[in-house]
Enzyme design. Structure first.
Site, mmCIF file in Angstrom:
data_model
loop_
_atom_site.group_PDB
_atom_site.id
_atom_site.type_symbol
_atom_site.label_atom_id
_atom_site.label_comp_id
_atom_site.label_asym_id
_atom_site.label_seq_id
_atom_site.Cartn_x
_atom_site.Cartn_y
_atom_site.Cartn_z
ATOM 1 N N ASP A 122 4.232 2.070 -1.154
ATOM 2 C CA ASP A 122 4.159 3.452 -1.643
ATOM 3 C C ASP A 122 5.451 4.248 -1.492
ATOM 4 O O ASP A 122 5.476 5.454 -1.785
ATOM 5 C CB ASP A 122 3.017 4.187 -0.933
ATOM 6 C CG ASP A 122 1.666 3.706 -1.425
ATOM 7 O OD1 ASP A 122 1.521 3.520 -2.646
ATOM 8 O OD2 ASP A 122 0.771 3.494 -0.591
ATOM 9 N N ASP A 185 -1.157 0.597 -9.051
ATOM 10 C CA ASP A 185 -0.446 1.795 -8.600
ATOM 11 C C ASP A 185 1.044 1.530 -8.363
ATOM 12 O O ASP A 185 1.890 2.421 -8.466
ATOM 13 C CB ASP A 185 -1.052 2.325 -7.296
ATOM 14 C CG ASP A 185 -2.551 2.106 -7.175
ATOM 15 O OD1 ASP A 185 -3.060 1.140 -7.757
ATOM 16 O OD2 ASP A 185 -3.201 2.885 -6.485
HETATM 17 N N1 GLY Z 1 -2.383 4.711 -4.770
HETATM 18 C C1 GLY Z 1 -3.711 4.928 -4.386
HETATM 19 C C2 GLY Z 1 -4.533 5.713 -5.336
HETATM 20 O O1 GLY Z 1 -4.206 5.918 -6.480
HETATM 21 O O2 GLY Z 1 -5.570 6.159 -4.890
#
Ligand code: GLY
Length: 413
Positions: A122, A185
């Site tokens: 992330d 994601d």
């Molecule tokens: N990256 C995690 C979500 O979109 O909840």
């Protein structure tokens, strides 16, 4: 009773126009949508939030339904970049020094991420939204240093045998650790790698980002271009072991936010590479999402939840897609399609502004996002990433109206 042909024809014309000419079920047209008024609302709400959140080194993440106070998290949380990013956008929208000061303050909380080992993928969400927007707006060389270091940290998760960045370098249910997992994601994190490769970082960062997007394109989608949330690969051979969900309703369902990351991600990858394969793919992943949306253009949290219409919505997916569609419209030679994208984006923003605003309920911008439904977490909450992409989309829309084809990206400078 007979109806005169002229009256019938007039009635039919009104019906056709109200169906096709409107941006959404709410009927707001482009000329009626007031992005400035919406940005003023965002600034007002966020000013109130700044006055009420504890000044304790933490960062707002969510507000449960019915409550007023933000739950805060530390810089390691995957959402830590959205709040400083939103403050940077408000600085961009208003030029107000208050926003710059606060954006800088919260951005600085994330600095340790640039020099700590990667605990997951992330880093792009976290550092590009905070430091990336900060550098775009201020050219502060310290921000650039953090961005470049973080890109190198993110690159440590790249597995050349698979060709993608590892999302979760740890045991996560159903991911067969220590095999290699990648979630949809992760596409968003590529923007940091592209930026770094063009701003003093290694060329290999660009190659990793392109490889990730290409391998994901091959393995993460069904024939109708809806996406799987997670793919597990053999870490030695690169072979796909399985495609499953983590946050969606089922392995075969279309999780709304996952698809929104795909739409946003492939649009951004086209911007950075100018490879028409990615543009074509962005259109395809967008089409299945738009075709399956409810009339009011705000998705249920998962398009295949059998509880629909009694399932929670996800305002965050709507905000992500609205922002992405505005960018995608600028890469489209087909004027009708470009207009359709802008109309849909305005429809989404209009619906969010009419029926999803927090106003007197709390100091977030939007209500009704869904974080992780299968885990029973953040269902029908105000969530910071919905707010971030809402402000981003409003700013993008304003720039589009001002005739800027390049929206809120580094390419615009
Ligand atoms: N990256 C995690 C979500 O979109 O909840």
């Amino acid at each position: 009773m007979t109806i005169k042909p002229q009256i019938l024809s007039c009635f039919l014309t009104v019906l056709v126009l109200s169906g096709c000419g409107s941006a959404a079920s709410s009927g707001t047209t482009e000329s009626e949508f007031d992005a400035d008024a919406q940005l003023a609302y965002c600034a007002d709400q966020t000013s109130k939030a700044l006055k009420t959140i504890p000044d304790n080194g933490e960062i707002p993440r969510n507000i449960p339904p019915g409550l007023k106070q933000w739950n805060q998290v530390d810089y390691k949380d995957w959402t830590s970049g959205f709040w400083p990013g939103e403050l940077w956008y408000l600085y961009e929208a208003t030029g107000g020094k208050k926003w710059e000061r606060n954006a800088d303050k919260y951005t600085a909380y994330l600095k340790p991420l640039s020099v700590s080992p990667a605990i997951d993928h992330d880093l792009g969400f976290q550092v590009f939204n905070s430091y990336g927007n900060g550098f775009r707006l201020t050219r502060n060389p310290e921000y650039k240093d953090v961005l470049l270091k973080t890109a190198d940290t993110l690159a440590t998760l790249f597995n050349p045998k698979v060709g993608t960045i590892l999302s979760w370098p740890r045991e996560v249910p159903n991911m067969e650790w220590p095999q290699h997992n990648t979630i949809m994601d992760n596409m968003i994190n590529l923007e940091l790698l592209f930026w770094a490769s063009k701003n003093g970082g290694s060329r290999s960062l660009y190659d990793m980002a392109v490889s990730h997007a290409t391998v994901t394109m091959k393995n993460h989608f069904r024939p109708d271009y809806s996406s799987y949330h997670a793919v597990v690969y053999d870490k030695e051979t690169g072979k796909r072991i399985k495609a499953v969900t983590h946050q969606g309703y089922s392995d075969s369902s279309m999780w709304a936010r996952g698809q929104s990351w795909a739409i946003y991600g492939y649009t951004m990858v086209y911007r950075e590479t100018k490879d028409p394969v990615f543009l074509d793919f962005a259109h395809k992943v967008t089409k299945v999402y738009l075709d399956r949306l409810p009339k009011d253009l705000i998705p249920y949290w998962d398009f295949d939840d059998p509880a629909i219409p009694n399932a929670p919505r996800d305002a965050s997916a709507a905000a992500v897609v609205a922002s992405a569609l505005l960018e995608l419209s600028t890469y489209t030679q087909d004027d009708d399609l470009a207009k359709q994208y802008v109309d849909k984006a305005v429809g989404m923003l209009s619906e969010l502004s009419k029926n999803y605003q927090s106003r007197d309920k709390n100091t977030a911008l939007l209500l009704h996002s869904t974080g992780h439904k299968p885990a029973g977490s953040e269902i029908d909450y105000s969530i910071i990433y919905a707010d971030y992409y809402y402000v981003e989309a409003l700013l993008r829309y304003k720039k589009l109206k001002e005739g800027q084809k390049k929206l809120l990206t580094y390419k615009s400078r």
